[in-house]
Design a protein around this motif. Structure first.
Motif, PDB file in Angstrom:
ATOM      1  N   VAL A 198       0.641  -1.253  -0.130  1.00 21.26           N
ATOM      2  CA  VAL A 198       0.003   0.037   0.037  1.00 21.26           C
ATOM      3  C   VAL A 198       0.862   1.331  -0.096  1.00 21.26           C
ATOM      4  CG1 VAL A 198      -1.551   1.338   1.400  1.00 21.26           C
ATOM      5  CG2 VAL A 198      -1.900  -1.010   1.160  1.00 21.26           C
ATOM      6  N   THR A 199       1.742   1.241   0.825  1.00 20.27           N
ATOM      7  CA  THR A 199       3.032   2.534   0.802  1.00 20.27           C
ATOM      8  C   THR A 199       3.443   2.622  -0.367  1.00 20.27           C
ATOM      9  OG1 THR A 199       3.403   2.106   3.058  1.00 20.27           O
ATOM     10  CG2 THR A 199       4.906   3.220   2.206  1.00 20.27           C
ATOM     11  N   LEU A 213       4.060   5.905  -5.398  1.00 16.74           N
ATOM     12  CA  LEU A 213       3.974   6.166  -6.902  1.00 16.74           C
ATOM     13  C   LEU A 213       2.907   6.900  -7.412  1.00 16.74           C
ATOM     14  CD1 LEU A 213       4.784   2.237  -7.594  1.00 16.74           C
ATOM     15  CD2 LEU A 213       6.304   4.439  -8.184  1.00 16.74           C
ATOM     16  N   LEU A 214       1.719   6.677  -6.794  1.00 19.71           N
ATOM     17  CA  LEU A 214       0.495   7.754  -6.980  1.00 19.71           C
ATOM     18  C   LEU A 214       0.937   9.238  -7.037  1.00 19.71           C
ATOM     19  CD1 LEU A 214      -2.449   5.662  -5.588  1.00 19.71           C
ATOM     20  CD2 LEU A 214      -2.294   6.402  -8.242  1.00 19.71           C
ATOM     21  N   THR A 215       1.745   9.405  -6.141  1.00 18.27           N
ATOM     22  CA  THR A 215       2.166  10.892  -5.788  1.00 18.27           C
ATOM     23  C   THR A 215       3.128  11.125  -7.028  1.00 18.27           C
ATOM     24  OG1 THR A 215       1.869  10.997  -3.275  1.00 18.27           O
ATOM     25  CG2 THR A 215       3.714  12.607  -4.395  1.00 18.27           C
ATOM     26  N   ARG A 216       3.987  10.322  -7.277  1.00 15.62           N
ATOM     27  CA  ARG A 216       5.102  10.441  -8.407  1.00 15.62           C
ATOM     28  C   ARG A 216       4.223  10.716  -9.921  1.00 15.62           C
ATOM     29  NH1 ARG A 216      11.087   7.916  -7.463  1.00 15.62           N
ATOM     30  NH2 ARG A 216      11.054   8.422  -5.119  1.00 15.62           N
ATOM     31  N   PHE A 217       3.233   9.904  -9.603  1.00 19.59           N
ATOM     32  CA  PHE A 217       2.468   9.912 -11.013  1.00 19.59           C
ATOM     33  C   PHE A 217       1.231  11.077 -11.118  1.00 19.59           C
ATOM     34  CE2 PHE A 217       4.588   6.070 -12.009  1.00 19.59           C
ATOM     35  CZ  PHE A 217       4.703   6.033 -13.252  1.00 19.59           C
ATOM     36  N   PHE A 259      -1.002  11.793  -9.019  1.00 16.92           N
ATOM     37  CA  PHE A 259      -2.301  11.479  -8.205  1.00 16.92           C
ATOM     38  C   PHE A 259      -2.331  11.383  -6.924  1.00 16.92           C
ATOM     39  CE2 PHE A 259      -6.047   9.417  -7.567  1.00 16.92           C
ATOM     40  CZ  PHE A 259      -6.907   9.143  -8.687  1.00 16.92           C
ATOM     41  N   PRO A 260      -2.038  12.490  -5.997  1.00 16.98           N
ATOM     42  CA  PRO A 260      -1.638  12.350  -4.497  1.00 16.98           C
ATOM     43  C   PRO A 260      -3.127  12.203  -3.785  1.00 16.98           C
ATOM     44  CG  PRO A 260      -1.486  14.598  -5.492  1.00 16.98           C
ATOM     45  CD  PRO A 260      -1.862  13.788  -6.748  1.00 16.98           C
ATOM     46  N   ASN A 261      -2.774  11.774  -2.577  1.00 19.29           N
ATOM     47  CA  ASN A 261      -3.693  11.766  -1.576  1.00 19.29           C
ATOM     48  C   ASN A 261      -4.846  10.828  -1.953  1.00 19.29           C
ATOM     49  OD1 ASN A 261      -2.768  14.080  -0.160  1.00 19.29           O
ATOM     50  ND2 ASN A 261      -3.901  15.581  -1.793  1.00 19.29           N
ATOM     51  N   ALA A 262      -4.392   9.848  -2.544  1.00 16.26           N
ATOM     52  CA  ALA A 262      -5.320   8.641  -2.821  1.00 16.26           C
ATOM     53  C   ALA A 262      -5.810   8.157  -1.300  1.00 16.26           C
ATOM     54  CB  ALA A 262      -4.569   7.527  -3.506  1.00 16.26           C
ATOM     55  N   GLU A 263      -6.925   7.946  -1.120  1.00 18.97           N
ATOM     56  CA  GLU A 263      -7.458   7.342   0.053  1.00 18.97           C
ATOM     57  C   GLU A 263      -7.723   5.986   0.174  1.00 18.97           C
ATOM     58  OE1 GLU A 263     -10.968   9.709   0.737  1.00 18.97           O
ATOM     59  OE2 GLU A 263     -10.223  11.453   0.770  1.00 18.97           O
ATOM     60  N   ASP A 310      -6.995  -0.277   0.062  1.00 24.84           N
ATOM     61  CA  ASP A 310      -7.144  -1.564  -0.639  1.00 24.84           C
ATOM     62  C   ASP A 310      -6.267  -1.708  -1.630  1.00 24.84           C
ATOM     63  OD1 ASP A 310      -8.919  -2.946  -3.086  1.00 24.84           O
ATOM     64  OD2 ASP A 310      -9.421  -3.797  -1.177  1.00 24.84           O
ATOM     65  N   LEU A 311      -5.443  -2.773  -1.574  1.00 27.81           N
ATOM     66  CA  LEU A 311      -4.397  -2.886  -2.456  1.00 27.81           C
ATOM     67  C   LEU A 311      -4.743  -2.950  -3.952  1.00 27.81           C
ATOM     68  CD1 LEU A 311      -1.182  -3.259  -1.967  1.00 27.81           C
ATOM     69  CD2 LEU A 311      -1.533  -5.435  -2.319  1.00 27.81           C
ATOM     70  N   GLU A 312      -5.830  -3.730  -4.054  1.00 24.84           N
ATOM     71  CA  GLU A 312      -6.218  -3.961  -5.691  1.00 24.84           C
ATOM     72  C   GLU A 312      -6.874  -2.609  -6.206  1.00 24.84           C
ATOM     73  OE1 GLU A 312      -9.335  -6.782  -8.111  1.00 24.84           O
ATOM     74  OE2 GLU A 312      -8.674  -7.282  -5.986  1.00 24.84           O
ATOM     75  N   GLU A 313      -7.484  -1.706  -5.410  1.00 22.60           N
ATOM     76  CA  GLU A 313      -8.122  -0.660  -5.613  1.00 22.60           C
ATOM     77  C   GLU A 313      -7.029   0.403  -5.934  1.00 22.60           C
ATOM     78  OE1 GLU A 313     -10.804   2.963  -3.728  1.00 22.60           O
ATOM     79  OE2 GLU A 313     -11.324   1.040  -3.430  1.00 22.60           O
ATOM     80  N   LEU A 314      -6.022   0.453  -5.115  1.00 19.46           N
ATOM     81  CA  LEU A 314      -4.880   1.482  -5.236  1.00 19.46           C
ATOM     82  C   LEU A 314      -4.196   0.956  -6.486  1.00 19.46           C
ATOM     83  CD1 LEU A 314      -3.569   1.735  -1.769  1.00 19.46           C
ATOM     84  CD2 LEU A 314      -4.646   3.503  -3.150  1.00 19.46           C
ATOM     85  N   GLN A 315      -3.818  -0.209  -7.024  1.00 23.31           N
ATOM     86  CA  GLN A 315      -3.141  -0.849  -8.181  1.00 23.31           C
ATOM     87  C   GLN A 315      -4.005  -0.335  -9.317  1.00 23.31           C
ATOM     88  OE1 GLN A 315      -2.976  -4.952  -8.734  1.00 23.31           O
ATOM     89  NE2 GLN A 315      -0.922  -4.600  -9.599  1.00 23.31           N
TER      90      GLN A 315
END
Length: 220
Positions: free
Chosen positions: A22-23, A28-32, A34-38, A41-46
């Motif tokens: 999850v970390t 990586l979402l921040t680097r792409f 897409f910050p502050n993802a809530e 859930d691993l699958e949702e974040l992926q």
């Protein structure tokens, strides 16, 4: 030293469990951008990350992932070169530094998924097995012991046999064993090892059980 091997299951997979946390995904979402993802859930974040990656050019996305995962081992020029080569070649199998193959595999498969197959697919091999030391064999099971035993049960055309003959026979140290086998885990029924399909594919295994004698390098 002699060991008895019993194989329970051989699996071919194109994604390793627990490759990313999850970390990892949130960083990586921040680097792409897409910050502050809530959520956690691993699958949702992926899924979110794959969408974010797909908004970038392939080499740009590869550069971000390579920098995140391998900046301690690769310089900027090497990362830039690999970011272009990954689209054309199976770098996680061909890169000369085999100690980086697992991380390159993880990166490749994330890109493969994000771009719906634009990157080449690569696979990993998982083997569930029992290993029993015979007579006075070393009871502590290491990657070297496992790899030497399983090499006795592989088709002669296998690349490990062709590349590491001196190490397998005990004529040289087999330091590469720690990188050829990505993981060696104790399980409820024995052990599981993980490696690349490049090193061992399911079709190359010969028998489900075997007794084998292996040798170790000794200083002169």
């Amino acid at each position: 030293m002699k060991y008895a091997i019993k194989i329970h299951k051989i699996s071919t997979v194109n994604e390793l469990p627990n490759s990313w946390s999850v970390t990892d995904f949130k960083a990586l979402l921040t680097r792409f951008n897409f910050p502050n993802a809530e959520g956690n859930d691993l699958e949702e974040l992926q899924g979110l990350l794959c969408m974010a990656i797909a908004d970038y050019e392939t080499n740009e996305a590869a550069t971000i992932l390579l920098d995140y995962k391998l900046s301690e081992y690769l310089n900027e020029g090497q990362i830039d070169q690999l970011s272009h080569e990954m689209l054309l070649d199976r770098i996680s199998e061909e890169y000369p530094k085999i100690e980086l193959h697992q991380e390159l595999y993880m990166i490749n498969q994330l890109l493969y998924k994000a771009y719906n197959g634009k990157f080449l697919n690569t696979e990993a091999t998982l083997v569930d097995f029992e290993i029993t030391p015979l007579l006075n064999a070393e009871p502590e099971i290491t990657k070297e012991i496992v790899l030497k035993c399983f090499a006795k049960n592989l088709d002669n055309h296998n690349i490990i046999i062709r590349l590491f003959g001196s190490q397998l026979s005990g004529e040289e140290r087999f330091e590469e064993a720690n990188d050829v086998l990505w993981e060696l885990q104790k399980t409820e029924n024995g052990y599981r090892f993980t490696t690349s399909d490049y090193w061992m594919s399911k079709k190359e295994f010969i028998n489900e059980t075997l007794d084998c004698k292996i040798d170790f390098f000794e200083e002169a």
